[in-house]
Design an enzyme around this catalytic site. Sequence first.
Site, PDB file in Angstrom:
ATOM      1  N   SER A 291       0.795  -1.212   0.000  1.00 37.30           N
ATOM      2  CA  SER A 291       0.000   0.000   0.000  1.00 37.30           C
ATOM      3  C   SER A 291       0.837   1.277   0.000  1.00 37.30           C
ATOM      4  CB  SER A 291      -0.973  -0.028   1.179  1.00 37.30           C
ATOM      5  OG  SER A 291      -2.032   0.870   0.958  1.00 37.30           O
ATOM      6  N   ASP A 302       9.020   5.057 -11.172  1.00 33.10           N
ATOM      7  CA  ASP A 302       8.508   5.671 -12.399  1.00 33.10           C
ATOM      8  C   ASP A 302       9.310   6.911 -12.790  1.00 33.10           C
ATOM      9  OD1 ASP A 302       6.636   3.721 -12.611  1.00 33.10           O
ATOM     10  OD2 ASP A 302       4.890   5.012 -12.309  1.00 33.10           O
ATOM     11  N   LYS A 316      -1.302  -4.175  -2.885  1.00 36.58           N
ATOM     12  CA  LYS A 316      -2.542  -3.581  -2.395  1.00 36.58           C
ATOM     13  C   LYS A 316      -2.666  -2.177  -2.971  1.00 36.58           C
ATOM     14  CE  LYS A 316      -5.286  -2.299   1.584  1.00 36.58           C
ATOM     15  NZ  LYS A 316      -5.519  -0.924   1.098  1.00 36.58           N
TER      16      LYS A 316
END
Length: 454
Positions: A291, A302, A316
């Site tokens: 999470s 990224d 999650k």
Amino acid sequence: MIRKILIAAGSVALLSTTALTPVSAAERKETYKLLDLFGEVLEKVRSEYVEPVNDEELIEAALNGMLTSLDPHSAYLNPKNSKDMDIQTRGEFGGLGLEVTMENGWVKVVSPIDDTPAYRAGMQPGDFVTHLDGEPVQGLSLSEAVDRMRGTVNTDIKLTVRRAGVEQPFDIKLTRAVIKVQTVKGQLHGDIGYIRISQFSATTHADLVRIMGQLKKDIGKTPTGFVIDLRNNPGGLLDQAVAVSDDFLDKGEIVSTRSRRPEDTQRFNARPGDIADSLPLVVLINDGSASASEIVAGALQDHKRAVLLGTRSFGKGSVQTLMPLHGHGSLRLTTARYYTPSGRSIQAVGIEPDIKAQQSKVEPIAGAAVERRSEASLRKALPNPNGDKDKTPAKPAEQPKAPETKAPAPDHKGEGGKAEAPAPIKLGDPAQDYQLARALDLLRGLSLYRPAQR
């Protein structure tokens, strides 16, 4: 107040109230019919069940049945559980120190929390708890199982555990304690700073900035880089995950959350400033990274700000909203998914590291300490023309001795024929922690390459 949650147990952030989705008169009429059916069944149970029943317990069970049929993270929290969640987000609570979920009727460990009874006993992500004090957990809801694991401080509980790769189940005896979570810790490995973030509580960002500053001061020169350890980090507060990501990014999107209504989409962006001074970062993740920790890992990956090393994360990618129920606890409902800056949803997929490295225990092989053969060990070898008189010529290499024969290892059987818990690997110690050792080597390699790029 309505609050947004990013982990299965209690991370929160403010969220504005939105209008209810309109329903037609026909749909409303059908809903009322079904509610009448519920009331009729409730009345039949109250009057005809073989034993007297408690109305509050029946309603609570019905609410949890409805919500857990949606997904593993939606649930009804009675006033006690709702209060426990608020306490946990402040970084101090009672229990064993486990973040858990439910899978196929068993309690599955997402991760143990650092420096808690569960962590010290060697509990690992992916462990399945099958029995609590000898009673099976099948048939219990997740909240019921968690309630049984909680209890009075300094009382004991026995967990029966099944672990992948271990043939027999084994028992672990734990003593309940007040769990005080120090979410950020730092240490030096030469001129490399190592920072462990165990979860995201209300003070994580401030603690990270303070510890990062102290590590840079202790190094006393330009560091080679930093290792950010998010292994076994089950998540936490959304605003803290965003703040920690922002600490290492100068610009760009960090994360977005998207629900049923497009107008409810939220985007969080980085501001200028990098507390690591643009030095190389390696982020460690594993299947216990869930999470909020996946938000940080995904954002840094990224933006190519860090190299991710380890194993695939938990996956999650959903957001829960905590809604108070006017004196009757609260409702935890999945309301959105979150996406990394490139638009990836990691829900049920996880984040793949850039460099895959399974955890292993680092141990010296037989004969490793024996001096190796070299040119200098040969008789009449030519001397070095630089004439380094401070170094003693190498001695002829000795042949390694045959390893001693040891008795067979015990089969680790505990009481009741169950295996004993394997000894845990100490995270943060490169002598034992293979993934950390790989990360340190990677940063040292990058430091050798950087000058050639200038």
